[in-house]
Design a protein around this motif. Structure first.
Motif, PDB file in Angstrom:
ATOM      1  N   ARG A  16      75.124 -74.486   4.959  1.00 24.36           N
ATOM      2  CA  ARG A  16      75.396 -73.200   5.728  1.00 24.36           C
ATOM      3  C   ARG A  16      75.918 -73.621   6.609  1.00 24.36           C
ATOM      4  O   ARG A  16      75.050 -74.036   7.257  1.00 24.36           O
ATOM      5  N   THR A  18      78.709 -73.433  10.826  1.00 20.76           N
ATOM      6  CA  THR A  18      80.152 -72.500  11.012  1.00 20.76           C
ATOM      7  C   THR A  18      81.155 -74.008  11.500  1.00 20.76           C
ATOM      8  O   THR A  18      79.788 -75.138  12.040  1.00 20.76           O
ATOM      9  N   ASN A  28      83.903 -71.067  12.539  1.00 19.92           N
ATOM     10  CA  ASN A  28      84.010 -69.813  10.742  1.00 19.92           C
ATOM     11  C   ASN A  28      83.641 -70.773  10.070  1.00 19.92           C
ATOM     12  O   ASN A  28      83.154 -71.722   9.984  1.00 19.92           O
ATOM     13  N   PRO A  29      82.293 -69.733   9.555  1.00 20.39           N
ATOM     14  CA  PRO A  29      81.334 -70.127   7.939  1.00 20.39           C
ATOM     15  C   PRO A  29      82.273 -70.772   7.175  1.00 20.39           C
ATOM     16  O   PRO A  29      83.145 -70.305   6.518  1.00 20.39           O
ATOM     17  N   ALA A  30      81.433 -71.373   6.493  1.00 17.79           N
ATOM     18  CA  ALA A  30      81.422 -72.188   5.177  1.00 17.79           C
ATOM     19  C   ALA A  30      80.650 -72.375   4.474  1.00 17.79           C
ATOM     20  O   ALA A  30      79.574 -72.931   4.953  1.00 17.79           O
ATOM     21  N   TYR A  53      81.940 -66.261   2.056  1.00 14.30           N
ATOM     22  CA  TYR A  53      82.444 -67.108   3.360  1.00 14.30           C
ATOM     23  C   TYR A  53      84.114 -67.128   2.654  1.00 14.30           C
ATOM     24  O   TYR A  53      84.077 -66.995   1.846  1.00 14.30           O
ATOM     25  N   SER A  54      84.858 -67.012   3.762  1.00 15.51           N
ATOM     26  CA  SER A  54      86.269 -67.629   3.494  1.00 15.51           C
ATOM     27  C   SER A  54      86.436 -68.366   2.433  1.00 15.51           C
ATOM     28  O   SER A  54      87.556 -68.196   1.708  1.00 15.51           O
ATOM     29  N   THR A  56      84.259 -71.864   0.811  1.00 14.12           N
ATOM     30  CA  THR A  56      82.939 -72.435   0.286  1.00 14.12           C
ATOM     31  C   THR A  56      83.867 -74.190  -0.470  1.00 14.12           C
ATOM     32  O   THR A  56      84.284 -73.883  -1.833  1.00 14.12           O
ATOM     33  N   SER A  73      87.677 -69.839  -2.198  1.00 13.43           N
ATOM     34  CA  SER A  73      87.997 -68.088  -1.342  1.00 13.43           C
ATOM     35  C   SER A  73      86.884 -67.548  -2.528  1.00 13.43           C
ATOM     36  O   SER A  73      86.372 -68.257  -4.061  1.00 13.43           O
ATOM     37  N   ASP A 227      91.377 -64.866  10.547  1.00 10.51           N
ATOM     38  CA  ASP A 227      89.788 -65.682   9.950  1.00 10.51           C
ATOM     39  C   ASP A 227      89.774 -66.353  11.955  1.00 10.51           C
ATOM     40  O   ASP A 227      91.111 -66.487  12.423  1.00 10.51           O
TER      41      ASP A 227
END
Length: 289
Positions: A16, A18, A28-30, A53-54, A56, A73, A227
């Motif tokens: 995890r 950002t 932006n977290p991913a 998250y927006s 992965t 997404s 976003d």
């Protein structure tokens, strides 16, 4: 079902991060899943939905420095995601060594180089070849109506245009910073409009200096009101500026995004005379899931 309950998911490691910030509270977290082989589509989709998250990213080795990558997404698979690619580059650099990795994405080959800068890994992706399409008068008018913008509030030197560098974005440039500071729109109306046009985000920009842009990116087509950092849009903007001869060959720009959301992000964009656009940034581990 927990995110790690599927056997194929268990075979890999979930990270995890950002992206486009050196502060866990910014960017932006991913999610980045890295394993020996990609899990089934339904398992990838479920993990992405549970993470929330927006996007992965899911990585698996091919041959040598090549990896296959797919992006999900919470609701669907997406063809390309810039911030999850930067996060993936940092994961690869820290787990497998600094260097360049060739990512086979659904839209084509995207090389990602990773280096240490002041002791911190920095990743740089090179997008697929950017391209542009005219934005119809009807599309621009409908989007402006949703945003509550007037046509006279647009920057005449940066006309509306659809721009692609892995995914499609509509570039709209505000004449004044104050216009960009106010963002409100009917979510479902704009979502349906963007889905019909195949747009991932609106790239709303204001040119603060010749090489410095502020950006806000509504993304209702992905289920997001906004976003905080959009690498694919930054690459598309680079191609847009090159097509309009707004930057010299080899020029660089900086895009500041996410400040209005409380997640400041910094995207560095290099615009070569030909070929893909280079977008670079940092990515750091999130302190909480």
């Amino acid at each position: 079902m927990k995110p790690d309950a599927h056997p194929a998911i268990d075979a890999g490691t979930l990270h995890r991060l950002t992206a486009f910030s050196d502060d866990p509270a910014g960017g932006n977290p991913a999610g980045v899943w890295n394993g020996p082989a990609l899990p089934p589509v339904e398992a990838m989709q479920q993990l992405a939905a549970e993470l929330g998250y927006s996007e992965t990213a899911f990585l698996a080795p091919l041959v040598g420095d090549e990896r296959t990558i797919r992006y999900f997404s919470p609701s669907c698979e997406v063809p390309f995601c810039g911030h999850a690619t930067i996060a993936s580059g940092v994961v690869l650099g820290t787990s497998s060594g600094m260097g360049t990795y060739r990512l086979q994405t659904p839209v084509g080959l995207v090389p990602v180089s990773v280096r240490l800068e002041n002791g911190r890994p920095v990743a740089a992706l090179t997008s697929v070849e950017p391209r542009q399409e005219p934005a119809s008068t009807e599309l621009v008018a409908a989007v402006l109506a949703c945003l509550g913008w007037g046509a006279g509030e647009l920057d005449p030197e940066l006309p509306p245009l659809k721009a692609f560098a892995g995914s499609w974005h509509l570039v709209l440039a505000a004449r004044h910073a104050g216009r960009l500071a106010r963002l409100d729109y009917p979510f479902e109306v704009l979502r349906e409009l963007m889905l019909a046009e195949g747009l991932l985000t609106l790239q709303l920009i204001w040119r603060a200096q010749p090489a410095l842009f502020q950006a806000r990116n509504p993304a209702p087509s992905c289920g997001l009101r906004e976003d905080p950092a959009t690498g694919s849009a930054a690459a598309a903007l680079g191609g847009y500026l090159r097509a309009l001869a707004q930057v010299p060959p080899g020029g660089r720009i900086t895009v500041l995004q996410g400040e209005a959301m409380g997640r400041p992000s910094r995207l560095e964009v290099t615009i070569p005379a030909t070929g893909g656009i280079v977008v670079s940034g940092t990515a750091v581990a999130l302190t909480t899931p």
